[in-house]
Design an enzyme around this catalytic site. Structure first.
Site: not given
Ligand code: NAD
Ligand code: UD1
Length: 340
Positions: A126, A150, A154
Protein backbone atom coordinates in the site's frame (compact mmCIF):
# COMPACT_ATOMS: atom_id res chain seq x y z
CA UNK A 1 -4.65 -26.88 -18.66
CA UNK A 2 -2.41 -24.08 -17.45
CA UNK A 3 -1.23 -24.42 -13.86
CA UNK A 4 -3.64 -22.49 -11.63
CA UNK A 5 -2.83 -19.42 -9.57
CA UNK A 6 -3.78 -19.34 -5.89
CA UNK A 7 -5.57 -16.11 -4.94
CA UNK A 8 -5.72 -15.51 -1.19
CA UNK A 9 -8.42 -13.02 -0.22
CA UNK A 10 -10.06 -13.72 -3.58
CA UNK A 11 -13.62 -12.99 -2.43
CA UNK A 12 -12.63 -9.50 -1.23
CA UNK A 13 -12.97 -6.20 -3.09
CA UNK A 14 -9.75 -6.23 -5.13
CA UNK A 15 -9.42 -10.03 -5.16
CA UNK A 16 -12.84 -10.63 -6.74
CA UNK A 17 -12.13 -8.17 -9.56
CA UNK A 18 -8.76 -9.84 -10.10
CA UNK A 19 -10.44 -13.26 -10.36
CA UNK A 20 -12.55 -11.83 -13.21
CA UNK A 21 -9.48 -10.36 -14.95
CA UNK A 22 -7.72 -13.73 -14.73
CA UNK A 23 -10.76 -15.62 -16.05
CA UNK A 24 -10.93 -13.24 -19.01
CA UNK A 25 -7.24 -13.95 -19.68
CA UNK A 26 -7.89 -17.73 -19.60
CA UNK A 27 -5.90 -18.15 -16.39
CA UNK A 28 -7.44 -20.68 -13.96
CA UNK A 29 -7.48 -19.76 -10.29
CA UNK A 30 -8.20 -21.27 -6.88
CA UNK A 31 -9.52 -18.91 -4.18
CA UNK A 32 -8.62 -19.21 -0.52
CA UNK A 33 -10.45 -16.88 1.88
CA UNK A 34 -11.67 -17.19 5.46
CA UNK A 35 -14.61 -14.82 4.69
CA UNK A 36 -13.78 -12.60 7.68
CA UNK A 37 -14.42 -9.52 5.51
CA UNK A 38 -16.27 -10.85 2.46
CA UNK A 39 -19.39 -12.75 1.51
CA UNK A 40 -19.69 -16.24 0.02
CA UNK A 41 -22.30 -14.67 -2.29
CA UNK A 42 -19.38 -13.15 -4.22
CA UNK A 43 -18.99 -16.65 -5.69
CA UNK A 44 -22.50 -16.48 -7.24
CA UNK A 45 -21.61 -13.14 -8.79
CA UNK A 46 -18.35 -14.58 -10.16
CA UNK A 47 -20.35 -17.46 -11.65
CA UNK A 48 -22.65 -14.96 -13.40
CA UNK A 49 -19.57 -13.37 -14.90
CA UNK A 50 -18.25 -16.81 -16.00
CA UNK A 51 -15.32 -16.39 -13.65
CA UNK A 52 -15.77 -19.55 -11.56
CA UNK A 53 -12.67 -20.50 -9.60
CA UNK A 54 -11.58 -24.14 -9.95
CA UNK A 55 -12.13 -24.32 -6.22
CA UNK A 56 -13.09 -22.04 -3.35
CA UNK A 57 -11.48 -23.03 -0.07
CA UNK A 58 -12.76 -21.43 3.09
CA UNK A 59 -9.58 -21.41 5.15
CA UNK A 60 -7.23 -19.12 6.97
CA UNK A 61 -3.75 -18.22 5.74
CA UNK A 62 -2.54 -18.89 9.30
CA UNK A 63 -3.60 -22.55 9.01
CA UNK A 64 -0.44 -24.37 7.86
CA UNK A 65 -2.19 -27.73 7.47
CA UNK A 66 -4.87 -26.28 5.20
CA UNK A 67 -2.20 -24.59 3.09
CA UNK A 68 -0.10 -27.78 2.82
CA UNK A 69 -3.19 -29.75 1.76
CA UNK A 70 -4.01 -27.16 -0.90
CA UNK A 71 -0.45 -26.99 -2.24
CA UNK A 72 -0.40 -30.81 -2.38
CA UNK A 73 -3.65 -30.88 -4.38
CA UNK A 74 -2.62 -28.33 -7.03
CA UNK A 75 0.56 -27.51 -8.85
CA UNK A 76 0.29 -23.74 -8.51
CA UNK A 77 2.14 -21.47 -10.93
CA UNK A 78 2.10 -18.72 -8.31
CA UNK A 79 0.21 -16.94 -5.56
CA UNK A 80 -1.51 -13.55 -5.52
CA UNK A 81 -1.73 -12.65 -1.87
CA UNK A 82 -4.55 -10.22 -1.00
CA UNK A 83 -5.68 -11.76 2.30
CA UNK A 84 -5.33 -9.30 5.14
CA UNK A 85 -7.11 -6.88 7.43
CA UNK A 86 -7.12 -3.28 6.17
CA UNK A 87 -8.95 -0.88 8.49
CA UNK A 88 -6.52 1.71 9.85
CA UNK A 89 -8.60 2.77 12.87
CA UNK A 90 -9.27 -0.84 13.87
CA UNK A 91 -5.54 -1.58 13.63
CA UNK A 92 -4.83 1.19 16.16
CA UNK A 93 -7.34 -0.39 18.56
CA UNK A 94 -6.25 -3.99 17.89
CA UNK A 95 -2.56 -3.97 16.88
CA UNK A 96 -1.88 -7.57 17.91
CA UNK A 97 -4.78 -8.86 15.82
CA UNK A 98 -3.40 -7.00 12.80
CA UNK A 99 0.16 -8.24 13.36
CA UNK A 100 -1.07 -11.80 13.86
CA UNK A 101 -3.33 -11.84 10.84
CA UNK A 102 -1.29 -9.85 8.35
CA UNK A 103 2.30 -10.61 9.37
CA UNK A 104 2.05 -14.12 10.88
CA UNK A 105 -0.42 -15.03 8.13
CA UNK A 106 1.97 -13.89 5.40
CA UNK A 107 4.96 -15.68 7.00
CA UNK A 108 2.89 -18.85 7.26
CA UNK A 109 1.94 -18.58 3.58
CA UNK A 110 5.57 -18.01 2.55
CA UNK A 111 6.67 -21.08 4.50
CA UNK A 112 3.97 -23.22 2.89
CA UNK A 113 4.99 -21.92 -0.55
CA UNK A 114 8.63 -22.74 0.17
CA UNK A 115 7.74 -26.29 1.29
CA UNK A 116 5.76 -26.76 -1.91
CA UNK A 117 8.48 -25.25 -4.15
CA UNK A 118 6.12 -22.50 -5.33
CA UNK A 119 8.24 -19.35 -5.24
CA UNK A 120 6.29 -16.84 -7.32
CA UNK A 121 4.33 -14.26 -5.34
CA UNK A 122 2.48 -10.99 -5.93
CA UNK A 123 2.00 -9.15 -2.64
CA UNK A 124 -0.61 -6.43 -1.89
CA UNK A 125 1.23 -3.55 -0.33
CA UNK A 126 0.00 0.00 0.00
CA UNK A 127 1.00 3.62 -0.48
CA UNK A 128 0.70 3.77 3.30
CA UNK A 129 4.32 2.46 3.48
CA UNK A 130 5.48 5.94 2.40
CA UNK A 131 4.30 7.37 5.75
CA UNK A 132 4.45 11.16 5.49
CA UNK A 133 6.03 11.52 2.05
CA UNK A 134 8.15 14.60 1.34
CA UNK A 135 8.23 14.48 -2.48
CA UNK A 136 5.32 14.30 -4.95
CA UNK A 137 4.75 12.24 -6.97
CA UNK A 138 6.22 9.44 -4.83
CA UNK A 139 8.86 7.22 -6.46
CA UNK A 140 9.38 3.64 -5.23
CA UNK A 141 12.78 4.75 -3.87
CA UNK A 142 11.18 7.13 -1.34
CA UNK A 143 11.84 6.57 2.37
CA UNK A 144 9.49 4.08 4.05
CA UNK A 145 7.78 4.46 7.40
CA UNK A 146 4.63 3.46 9.22
CA UNK A 147 2.19 5.85 10.87
CA UNK A 148 -0.21 3.18 12.21
CA UNK A 149 -0.21 -0.57 12.97
CA UNK A 150 -1.87 -1.45 9.62
CA UNK A 151 0.90 0.37 7.76
CA UNK A 152 3.48 -1.35 9.95
CA UNK A 153 2.14 -4.78 8.98
CA UNK A 154 2.63 -3.88 5.29
CA UNK A 155 6.14 -2.62 5.97
CA UNK A 156 7.03 -5.72 8.00
CA UNK A 157 5.77 -8.01 5.22
CA UNK A 158 7.73 -6.01 2.62
CA UNK A 159 10.88 -6.28 4.77
CA UNK A 160 10.35 -10.03 5.15
CA UNK A 161 10.03 -10.38 1.36
CA UNK A 162 13.20 -8.35 0.74
CA UNK A 163 15.11 -10.47 3.26
CA UNK A 164 13.71 -13.69 1.82
CA UNK A 165 14.74 -12.72 -1.70
CA UNK A 166 18.23 -11.72 -0.55
CA UNK A 167 18.63 -15.09 1.19
CA UNK A 168 17.10 -17.21 -1.56
CA UNK A 169 17.25 -15.64 -5.02
CA UNK A 170 15.06 -18.39 -6.50
CA UNK A 171 12.01 -16.35 -5.49
CA UNK A 172 9.99 -14.31 -7.99
CA UNK A 173 8.32 -11.53 -5.98
CA UNK A 174 6.32 -8.46 -6.95
CA UNK A 175 5.50 -5.97 -4.21
CA UNK A 176 2.64 -3.83 -5.51
CA UNK A 177 1.98 -0.57 -3.67
CA UNK A 178 -1.60 0.38 -4.39
CA UNK A 179 -2.75 3.98 -4.18
CA UNK A 180 -6.56 4.46 -3.81
CA UNK A 181 -8.64 1.79 -5.56
CA UNK A 182 -12.28 2.77 -6.22
CA UNK A 183 -15.02 1.92 -8.72
CA UNK A 184 -16.57 -1.46 -9.42
CA UNK A 185 -17.04 -4.01 -12.18
CA UNK A 186 -19.02 -2.48 -15.07
CA UNK A 187 -21.68 -5.22 -14.79
CA UNK A 188 -22.76 -3.90 -11.39
CA UNK A 189 -22.30 -7.44 -10.02
CA UNK A 190 -19.11 -6.83 -8.04
CA UNK A 191 -18.00 -3.91 -5.92
CA UNK A 192 -16.89 -2.72 -2.52
CA UNK A 193 -19.14 -3.66 0.37
CA UNK A 194 -17.66 -2.45 3.65
CA UNK A 195 -19.05 -3.58 7.00
CA UNK A 196 -20.58 -0.79 9.06
CA UNK A 197 -19.68 2.85 8.52
CA UNK A 198 -17.27 3.18 5.58
CA UNK A 199 -13.84 4.62 6.41
CA UNK A 200 -12.96 5.45 2.83
CA UNK A 201 -14.24 8.28 0.69
CA UNK A 202 -15.90 6.53 -2.28
CA UNK A 203 -18.07 4.03 -0.36
CA UNK A 204 -19.14 6.87 1.93
CA UNK A 205 -20.18 8.99 -1.07
CA UNK A 206 -22.17 6.13 -2.62
CA UNK A 207 -24.02 5.51 0.65
CA UNK A 208 -24.88 9.22 0.91
CA UNK A 209 -26.06 9.14 -2.72
CA UNK A 210 -28.34 6.24 -1.84
CA UNK A 211 -29.72 8.06 1.20
CA UNK A 212 -28.29 5.47 3.62
CA UNK A 213 -26.19 8.25 5.22
CA UNK A 214 -27.30 11.85 5.58
CA UNK A 215 -24.24 13.78 4.66
CA UNK A 216 -20.62 13.42 3.54
CA UNK A 217 -18.18 14.81 6.06
CA UNK A 218 -15.24 16.45 4.31
CA UNK A 219 -12.25 15.99 6.60
CA UNK A 220 -10.50 19.35 6.31
CA UNK A 221 -10.57 22.18 3.76
CA UNK A 222 -7.46 23.95 5.00
CA UNK A 223 -4.77 21.75 3.46
CA UNK A 224 -2.11 23.24 1.23
CA UNK A 225 -3.87 21.99 -1.92
CA UNK A 226 -5.64 23.91 -4.74
CA UNK A 227 -9.10 23.78 -3.05
CA UNK A 228 -7.93 23.02 0.50
CA UNK A 229 -9.24 19.43 0.58
CA UNK A 230 -7.06 16.30 0.60
CA UNK A 231 -5.65 15.08 -2.73
CA UNK A 232 -5.29 11.39 -3.60
CA UNK A 233 -4.43 9.16 -6.54
CA UNK A 234 -7.64 7.18 -7.21
CA UNK A 235 -7.50 4.28 -9.66
CA UNK A 236 -10.24 2.02 -10.99
CA UNK A 237 -10.27 -1.39 -9.30
CA UNK A 238 -10.39 -3.09 -12.74
CA UNK A 239 -7.16 -1.30 -13.71
CA UNK A 240 -5.69 -2.49 -10.43
CA UNK A 241 -6.84 -6.05 -11.17
CA UNK A 242 -5.12 -5.87 -14.57
CA UNK A 243 -1.94 -4.77 -12.78
CA UNK A 244 -1.80 -8.18 -11.07
CA UNK A 245 -1.90 -10.01 -14.38
CA UNK A 246 0.84 -7.72 -15.67
CA UNK A 247 2.94 -8.33 -12.54
CA UNK A 248 2.61 -12.09 -12.80
CA UNK A 249 3.65 -11.97 -16.46
CA UNK A 250 6.65 -9.79 -15.58
CA UNK A 251 7.81 -12.34 -12.99
CA UNK A 252 9.14 -14.79 -15.58
CA UNK A 253 12.60 -14.74 -13.98
CA UNK A 254 13.57 -14.85 -10.31
CA UNK A 255 13.62 -11.24 -9.13
CA UNK A 256 12.08 -8.80 -6.70
CA UNK A 257 10.02 -6.00 -8.25
CA UNK A 258 8.58 -3.11 -6.26
CA UNK A 259 6.02 -1.08 -8.14
CA UNK A 260 3.50 1.68 -7.44
CA UNK A 261 0.06 1.14 -8.94
CA UNK A 262 -1.60 4.51 -9.43
CA UNK A 263 -2.37 7.08 -12.11
CA UNK A 264 -0.04 9.89 -11.07
CA UNK A 265 -3.00 12.29 -11.24
CA UNK A 266 -4.33 14.08 -8.16
CA UNK A 267 -8.02 14.34 -7.30
CA UNK A 268 -9.22 16.36 -4.30
CA UNK A 269 -12.13 15.37 -2.08
CA UNK A 270 -14.07 18.28 -3.55
CA UNK A 271 -13.22 17.20 -7.15
CA UNK A 272 -14.39 13.70 -6.35
CA UNK A 273 -17.71 14.79 -4.83
CA UNK A 274 -18.41 17.24 -7.68
CA UNK A 275 -17.55 14.66 -10.36
CA UNK A 276 -19.68 11.98 -8.72
CA UNK A 277 -22.69 14.32 -8.45
CA UNK A 278 -22.34 15.53 -12.05
CA UNK A 279 -21.72 12.15 -13.72
CA UNK A 280 -24.50 10.36 -11.85
CA UNK A 281 -26.97 13.23 -11.49
CA UNK A 282 -27.32 12.73 -7.73
CA UNK A 283 -26.79 15.43 -5.12
CA UNK A 284 -24.24 14.75 -2.35
CA UNK A 285 -25.01 16.78 0.79
CA UNK A 286 -21.73 17.66 2.47
CA UNK A 287 -20.27 19.50 5.42
CA UNK A 288 -16.72 20.45 6.27
CA UNK A 289 -15.28 18.90 9.43
CA UNK A 290 -11.86 19.09 11.10
CA UNK A 291 -9.00 17.14 9.54
CA UNK A 292 -8.93 13.39 10.21
CA UNK A 293 -6.01 12.34 12.43
CA UNK A 294 -3.19 10.72 10.49
CA UNK A 295 -4.19 12.07 7.04
CA UNK A 296 -1.62 13.54 4.69
CA UNK A 297 -2.49 16.50 2.42
CA UNK A 298 -1.44 14.84 -0.83
CA UNK A 299 -0.59 11.30 -1.94
CA UNK A 300 0.32 10.70 -5.59
CA UNK A 301 2.09 7.81 -7.29
CA UNK A 302 4.98 8.15 -9.66
CA UNK A 303 3.61 5.52 -12.07
CA UNK A 304 6.62 5.32 -14.44
CA UNK A 305 8.12 2.17 -12.96
CA UNK A 306 4.84 0.29 -13.52
CA UNK A 307 4.91 1.26 -17.19
CA UNK A 308 8.60 0.38 -17.58
CA UNK A 309 8.63 -2.91 -15.67
CA UNK A 310 5.07 -4.23 -16.08
CA UNK A 311 3.97 -2.42 -19.25
CA UNK A 312 0.93 -1.41 -17.20
CA UNK A 313 -0.88 1.90 -16.97
CA UNK A 314 -4.41 2.86 -16.03
CA UNK A 315 -7.17 3.01 -18.66
CA UNK A 316 -10.20 4.31 -16.78
CA UNK A 317 -10.81 7.97 -15.88
CA UNK A 318 -12.47 9.52 -12.83
CA UNK A 319 -15.88 9.78 -14.54
CA UNK A 320 -15.83 6.04 -15.18
CA UNK A 321 -14.79 5.29 -11.58
CA UNK A 322 -17.75 7.37 -10.33
CA UNK A 323 -20.25 5.84 -12.78
CA UNK A 324 -19.22 2.27 -11.99
CA UNK A 325 -19.19 2.84 -8.20
CA UNK A 326 -22.73 4.25 -8.40
CA UNK A 327 -24.03 1.46 -10.65
CA UNK A 328 -22.76 -1.09 -8.13
CA UNK A 329 -24.20 0.70 -5.09
CA UNK A 330 -27.57 1.53 -6.68
CA UNK A 331 -28.04 -2.01 -8.02
CA UNK A 332 -26.97 -3.52 -4.66
CA UNK A 333 -28.31 -1.38 -1.80
CA UNK A 334 -27.69 -4.29 0.59
CA UNK A 335 -24.31 -5.13 -0.94
CA UNK A 336 -23.94 -8.84 -1.70
CA UNK A 337 -27.10 -9.60 0.29
CA UNK A 338 -29.14 -7.91 -2.45
CA UNK A 339 -30.92 -10.72 -4.35
CA UNK A 340 -29.53 -11.32 -7.85
P1 NAD B 1 -10.95 -6.90 1.47
O1 NAD B 1 -11.11 -6.87 2.94
O2 NAD B 1 -12.14 -6.64 0.63
O3 NAD B 1 -10.32 -8.30 1.01
C1 NAD B 1 -9.41 -9.01 1.82
C2 NAD B 1 -9.89 -10.45 1.89
O4 NAD B 1 -8.97 -11.19 2.71
C3 NAD B 1 -11.28 -10.59 2.54
O5 NAD B 1 -12.11 -11.34 1.66
C4 NAD B 1 -11.02 -11.32 3.85
O6 NAD B 1 -12.10 -12.17 4.19
C5 NAD B 1 -9.74 -12.08 3.54
N1 NAD B 1 -8.89 -12.38 4.70
C6 NAD B 1 -8.46 -11.53 5.66
N2 NAD B 1 -7.70 -12.19 6.55
C7 NAD B 1 -7.62 -13.49 6.14
C8 NAD B 1 -6.99 -14.64 6.64
N3 NAD B 1 -6.28 -14.63 7.78
N4 NAD B 1 -7.12 -15.80 5.94
C9 NAD B 1 -7.86 -15.85 4.80
N5 NAD B 1 -8.50 -14.78 4.30
C10 NAD B 1 -8.38 -13.61 4.96
O7 NAD B 1 -9.77 -5.87 1.10
P2 NAD B 1 -9.28 -5.34 -0.31
O8 NAD B 1 -9.63 -3.92 -0.39
O9 NAD B 1 -9.69 -6.26 -1.39
O10 NAD B 1 -7.71 -5.42 -0.09
C11 NAD B 1 -6.94 -6.52 -0.51
C12 NAD B 1 -5.50 -6.31 -0.07
O11 NAD B 1 -5.02 -5.08 -0.62
C13 NAD B 1 -5.32 -6.21 1.44
O12 NAD B 1 -4.12 -6.86 1.80
C14 NAD B 1 -5.21 -4.71 1.67
O13 NAD B 1 -4.46 -4.41 2.82
C15 NAD B 1 -4.49 -4.26 0.42
N6 NAD B 1 -4.74 -2.86 0.07
C16 NAD B 1 -6.03 -2.41 -0.07
C17 NAD B 1 -6.26 -1.08 -0.37
C18 NAD B 1 -7.67 -0.55 -0.52
O14 NAD B 1 -7.85 0.67 -0.55
N7 NAD B 1 -8.69 -1.37 -0.66
C19 NAD B 1 -5.18 -0.19 -0.53
C20 NAD B 1 -3.89 -0.68 -0.39
C21 NAD B 1 -3.68 -2.02 -0.08
C1 UD1 C 1 -6.89 5.45 3.86
C2 UD1 C 1 -5.95 4.94 4.92
C3 UD1 C 1 -4.75 4.28 4.24
C4 UD1 C 1 -5.23 3.15 3.30
C5 UD1 C 1 -6.21 3.76 2.30
C6 UD1 C 1 -6.79 2.72 1.37
C7 UD1 C 1 -6.24 6.42 6.86
C8 UD1 C 1 -5.61 7.49 7.70
N1 UD1 C 1 -5.53 6.04 5.77
O1 UD1 C 1 -6.18 6.35 3.07
O2 UD1 C 1 -3.87 3.74 5.18
O3 UD1 C 1 -4.12 2.58 2.63
O4 UD1 C 1 -7.29 4.38 3.02
O5 UD1 C 1 -7.61 1.83 2.06
O6 UD1 C 1 -7.30 5.91 7.18
N2 UD1 C 1 -12.34 11.70 3.33
C9 UD1 C 1 -13.35 12.58 3.67
N3 UD1 C 1 -14.51 12.07 4.19
C10 UD1 C 1 -14.70 10.73 4.39
C11 UD1 C 1 -13.67 9.83 4.03
C12 UD1 C 1 -12.49 10.35 3.52
O7 UD1 C 1 -13.20 13.79 3.51
O8 UD1 C 1 -15.77 10.34 4.89
C13 UD1 C 1 -11.10 12.22 2.72
C14 UD1 C 1 -9.84 11.91 3.50
O9 UD1 C 1 -9.59 12.89 4.46
C15 UD1 C 1 -8.80 11.88 2.35
C16 UD1 C 1 -9.60 11.36 1.15
O10 UD1 C 1 -10.97 11.60 1.47
O11 UD1 C 1 -8.36 13.19 2.06
C17 UD1 C 1 -9.40 9.89 0.89
O12 UD1 C 1 -9.67 9.16 2.09
P1 UD1 C 1 -9.67 7.54 2.13
O13 UD1 C 1 -10.56 7.04 1.07
O14 UD1 C 1 -9.95 7.14 3.53
O15 UD1 C 1 -8.18 7.14 1.69
P2 UD1 C 1 -6.77 7.58 2.32
O16 UD1 C 1 -6.89 8.66 3.29
O17 UD1 C 1 -5.83 7.81 1.19
Amino acid sequence: MKHPILITGGTGFIGSHTVVAFAEAGQPVVILDNLCNSSPKVLDRLAKLNANPIEFVQADIRDAQALDALFARYSFAGVIHFAGLKAVGESVAQPLRYLENNVSGTLNLLQAMDRANVRRLVFSSSATVYGNPVRMPIPETAALSATNPYGRTKLMCEDALRELHAADPRWHIAILRYFNPVGAHESGLLGESPNGIPNNLMPYITQVALGQRACLQIFGNDYDTPDGTGVRDYLHVCDLAAGHLAALRALHEPQLLTVNLGTGRGVSVQDMVNTFARVNGVPIPQKVMPRRAGDVAVSLADPRQAKALLNWETQFDLERMCADAWRWQSMNPQGFDTPL
